[in-house]
Design a protein around this motif. Structure first.
Motif, PDB file in Angstrom:
ATOM      1  N   LEU A 172     -13.146 -41.212 -25.446  1.00 27.63           N
ATOM      2  CA  LEU A 172     -14.558 -41.269 -25.819  1.00 27.63           C
ATOM      3  C   LEU A 172     -15.319 -40.051 -25.331  1.00 27.63           C
ATOM      4  CD1 LEU A 172     -15.069 -44.987 -24.787  1.00 27.63           C
ATOM      5  CD2 LEU A 172     -14.798 -44.120 -27.102  1.00 27.63           C
ATOM      6  N   GLU A 173     -14.649 -39.171 -24.570  1.00 23.62           N
ATOM      7  CA  GLU A 173     -15.376 -38.059 -23.947  1.00 23.62           C
ATOM      8  C   GLU A 173     -15.106 -36.733 -24.623  1.00 23.62           C
ATOM      9  OE1 GLU A 173     -14.053 -38.779 -20.042  1.00 23.62           O
ATOM     10  OE2 GLU A 173     -15.661 -40.211 -19.604  1.00 23.62           O
TER      11      GLU A 173
ATOM     12  N   GLY B 282      -2.023 -59.566 -13.323  1.00 26.32           N
ATOM     13  CA  GLY B 282      -1.762 -59.091 -14.682  1.00 26.32           C
ATOM     14  C   GLY B 282      -3.041 -58.807 -15.449  1.00 26.32           C
ATOM     15  N   THR B 283      -4.035 -59.697 -15.321  1.00 28.54           N
ATOM     16  CA  THR B 283      -5.293 -59.478 -16.030  1.00 28.54           C
ATOM     17  C   THR B 283      -5.984 -58.222 -15.528  1.00 28.54           C
ATOM     18  OG1 THR B 283      -5.521 -61.868 -16.159  1.00 28.54           O
ATOM     19  CG2 THR B 283      -7.445 -60.575 -16.699  1.00 28.54           C
ATOM     20  N   PHE B 284      -6.022 -58.059 -14.214  1.00 28.69           N
ATOM     21  CA  PHE B 284      -6.697 -56.898 -13.626  1.00 28.69           C
ATOM     22  C   PHE B 284      -6.017 -55.604 -14.054  1.00 28.69           C
ATOM     23  CE2 PHE B 284      -7.103 -53.767 -10.204  1.00 28.69           C
ATOM     24  CZ  PHE B 284      -8.481 -53.685 -10.099  1.00 28.69           C
ATOM     25  N   ILE B 285      -4.688 -55.542 -13.880  1.00 30.12           N
ATOM     26  CA  ILE B 285      -3.971 -54.314 -14.213  1.00 30.12           C
ATOM     27  C   ILE B 285      -4.036 -54.049 -15.717  1.00 30.12           C
ATOM     28  CG2 ILE B 285      -1.724 -53.144 -14.095  1.00 30.12           C
ATOM     29  CD1 ILE B 285      -2.880 -53.517 -11.374  1.00 30.12           C
ATOM     30  N   GLY B 286      -3.895 -55.102 -16.529  1.00 29.01           N
ATOM     31  CA  GLY B 286      -3.964 -54.951 -17.983  1.00 29.01           C
ATOM     32  C   GLY B 286      -5.284 -54.335 -18.423  1.00 29.01           C
ATOM     33  N   SER B 287      -6.387 -54.893 -17.932  1.00 25.47           N
ATOM     34  CA  SER B 287      -7.708 -54.364 -18.283  1.00 25.47           C
ATOM     35  C   SER B 287      -7.871 -52.930 -17.816  1.00 25.47           C
ATOM     36  CB  SER B 287      -8.810 -55.197 -17.626  1.00 25.47           C
ATOM     37  OG  SER B 287      -8.976 -56.381 -18.279  1.00 25.47           O
ATOM     38  N   ALA B 288      -7.459 -52.677 -16.574  1.00 28.55           N
ATOM     39  CA  ALA B 288      -7.639 -51.333 -16.009  1.00 28.55           C
ATOM     40  C   ALA B 288      -6.845 -50.305 -16.808  1.00 28.55           C
ATOM     41  CB  ALA B 288      -7.224 -51.316 -14.545  1.00 28.55           C
ATOM     42  N   LEU B 289      -5.620 -50.652 -17.217  1.00 28.69           N
ATOM     43  CA  LEU B 289      -4.797 -49.708 -17.976  1.00 28.69           C
ATOM     44  C   LEU B 289      -5.418 -49.409 -19.338  1.00 28.69           C
ATOM     45  CD1 LEU B 289      -1.111 -50.804 -17.223  1.00 28.69           C
ATOM     46  CD2 LEU B 289      -2.300 -48.730 -16.466  1.00 28.69           C
ATOM     47  N   ILE B 290      -5.844 -50.456 -20.050  1.00 27.31           N
ATOM     48  CA  ILE B 290      -6.452 -50.239 -21.366  1.00 27.31           C
ATOM     49  C   ILE B 290      -7.705 -49.376 -21.234  1.00 27.31           C
ATOM     50  CG2 ILE B 290      -7.652 -51.363 -23.278  1.00 27.31           C
ATOM     51  CD1 ILE B 290      -5.679 -53.613 -23.110  1.00 27.31           C
ATOM     52  N   ALA B 291      -8.555 -49.697 -20.261  1.00 22.73           N
ATOM     53  CA  ALA B 291      -9.778 -48.918 -20.071  1.00 22.73           C
ATOM     54  C   ALA B 291      -9.451 -47.478 -19.686  1.00 22.73           C
ATOM     55  CB  ALA B 291     -10.658 -49.572 -19.000  1.00 22.73           C
ATOM     56  N   ASP B 292      -8.434 -47.302 -18.852  1.00 24.22           N
ATOM     57  CA  ASP B 292      -8.067 -45.959 -18.408  1.00 24.22           C
ATOM     58  C   ASP B 292      -7.568 -45.102 -19.574  1.00 24.22           C
ATOM     59  OD1 ASP B 292      -7.681 -44.301 -15.901  1.00 24.22           O
ATOM     60  OD2 ASP B 292      -5.701 -44.105 -16.826  1.00 24.22           O
TER      61      ASP B 292
ATOM     62  N   THR C  98      -8.448 -45.677 -22.876  1.00 24.62           N
ATOM     63  CA  THR C  98      -9.475 -45.498 -23.901  1.00 24.62           C
ATOM     64  C   THR C  98     -10.649 -44.637 -23.428  1.00 24.62           C
ATOM     65  OG1 THR C  98     -10.270 -47.689 -23.262  1.00 24.62           O
ATOM     66  CG2 THR C  98      -9.016 -47.530 -25.294  1.00 24.62           C
ATOM     67  N   LEU C  99     -10.964 -44.638 -22.122  1.00 26.89           N
ATOM     68  CA  LEU C  99     -12.130 -43.863 -21.648  1.00 26.89           C
ATOM     69  C   LEU C  99     -12.055 -42.371 -22.000  1.00 26.89           C
ATOM     70  CD1 LEU C  99     -13.106 -45.382 -18.185  1.00 26.89           C
ATOM     71  CD2 LEU C  99     -14.591 -45.099 -20.177  1.00 26.89           C
TER      72      LEU C  99
END
Lengths: 283, 164
Positions: B163-164, B147-157, B159-160
């Motif tokens: 920023l571009e 859950g932590t891994f997928i949660g972080s990856a989804l949020i980063a995916d 938000t990235l």
């Protein structure tokens, strides 16, 4: 390490570790195709498993190679041995510093990804597995050292919340590197999420989890190795700097609130430390 | 972290070393990293030794900073990481030289000694906790990691691209 017996134990431990390292490295990276994705087996996994097999706490005294004294000495060496690795990570961030700063907001926000553990693990723990107060300690965070400190401070480690966080801490120590490396190589091979996002997600746990996770990622996507290391390293650094506040001020209150919704009859005040007389405390 | 309930956990998990012991331990583990480099890379023995020693030096500076500034309560891994960043910043005079020495060092091979010790260090207490906490908490533990891994990856995916 100043008594002669300790010195002998230290040499024996180092010799065993050297043999493990050399053999693991010679085995090299292996790929396993599983339907829609690929799982990578890395030297660091062989080393971890070989350590478990030779560990007298796990398998009894296999051939009397190592004893309890060596096991005790190995514990502080984990942190020392990971420092050159962390230094290597730092040196990948420097040359990429502009890209990292440009991604700063994403790096800070993904600390909230910690809440993913609540979304996935809390419902299973409370509604499916019928856990009680253990679920609070078990699901509010990824349960590394700072989380142990938070639970110890709020509830004490001997109550059900403490049992929950300790159990997940131990699971992370036992299988965290395996889960992270398998998960990372598999999700990366699906090619649906930005590799930089996966790299950031690699940094959420302990140093050895990050090693396993970013190693698997970099081996899956070798052309992006430097970027992966820079983002994973920065994310891991931020986990120490800001992640603890997310778990303390957002995740723990949220889990407490969800628990009160699920069990309104459970009136045990959150701040009561370690009163273990209720049924699940006696387990 | 001096509350009594934590002490017995730290006793097995996080034994504090004195500064001389920590330096000795670092010196003792560096050859393991060097041996792994010789197998994993095409570096000459000398180049690999130079790279591993340079990383060892960064670690030493990080350890010294951890002990010099205890009130900041940053763990040594955070300090070592920060020193590594500062050592490799291209706009600073030493940046390119440092990257030249450590850039070819294979980071994956460098993590192998650490994981060997991690496997060797699992204590009886931890085995006992795993056994007594039951299969339910083991299932929850694995879900927490996922859950932590997928949660972080989804949020980063999400938000990235913003920023571009």
């Amino acid at each position: 390490m100043d008594r002669p017996a300790d010195l002998v134990a230290a040499w024996r431990l180092l010799a065993v570790a050297l043999v493990i390292v050399v053999l693991s490295q010679l085995l090299g990276i292996r790929r396993i195709e599983v339907g829609i994705g690929t799982i990578l087996l890395l030297p660091l996994l062989y080393a971890f498993l070989a350590g478990l097999v030779l560990n007298p706490s796990i398998t009894g005294r296999v051939g009397k190679v190592l004893g309890r004294r060596e096991v005790r000495l190995a514990s502080p060496l984990i942190i020392v041995a990971i420092l050159p690795f962390i230094a290597r990570f730092g040196t990948t961030i420097g040359p990429d510093i502009e890209a990292v700063i440009a991604a700063g907001p994403a790096l800070l926000l993904q600390e909230l990804g910690n809440l993913g553990t609540i979304v996935l693990a809390f419902p299973v723990a409370v509604y499916l597995l019928k856990l009680r107060r253990e679920a609070v300690g078990a699901t509010f965070s990824v349960a590394r050292e700072p989380s142990l400190a938070i639970i110890a401070d709020r509830y004490g480690l001997r109550g059900p919340e403490g049992a929950g966080v300790l159990a997940v801490y131990v699971v992370g120590t036992l299988v965290g590197t395996i889960v992270f490396s398998v998960m990372a190589s598999f999700v990366a091979s699906l090619d649906v999420l930005d590799p930089r996002a996966l790299a950031m997600a690699c940094g959420v746990g302990s140093g050895s989890m990050m090693a396993a996770c970013s190693g698997a990622l970099a081996a899956t996507l070798p052309e992006m190795e430097d970027t992966i290391l820079a983002f994973a390293g920065t994310s891991n650094l931020l986990t120490y700097a800001t992640g603890m506040y997310v778990t303390l001020f957002v995740a723990l209150p949220l889990v407490e609130w969800m628990y009160r919704k699920a069990h309104p009859e459970d009136t045990r005040a959150a701040a009561t430390p370690a009163a273990t007389s209720d049924e699940e405390g006696a387990r | 972290m001096s509350a009594t309930p934590v002490d017995d956990v730290e006793d097995t998990q996080d034994e504090r070393l004195s500064l001389p012991s920590e330096m000795t331990a670092l010196l003792a583990v560096l050859p393991l990293g060097w041996a792994a480099q010789l197998i994993a890379t095409d570096l000459s023995a000398l180049r690999a030794a130079a790279g591993v020693l340079a990383l060892g030096l960064i670690a030493v500076i990080g350890i010294l900073l951890t002990r010099a500034l205890p009130f900041l309560r940053l763990p040594s891994v955070a300090w070592v990481s920060l020193v590594g960043i500062v050592a490799s910043l291209p706009m600073l005079p030493w940046g390119e030289a440092v990257v030249g020495v450590v850039g070819e060092i294979d980071f994956l091979a460098l993590s192998v000694p650490c994981l060997a010790f991690a496997g060797l260090a699992i204590s009886r207490r931890e085995v006992a906790i795993a056994k007594t906490s039951g299969w339910k908490l083991l299932v929850v533990g694995v879900l927490v990691l996922i859950g932590t891994f997928i949660g972080s990856a989804l949020i980063a995916d999400v938000t990235l691209p913003l920023l571009e």
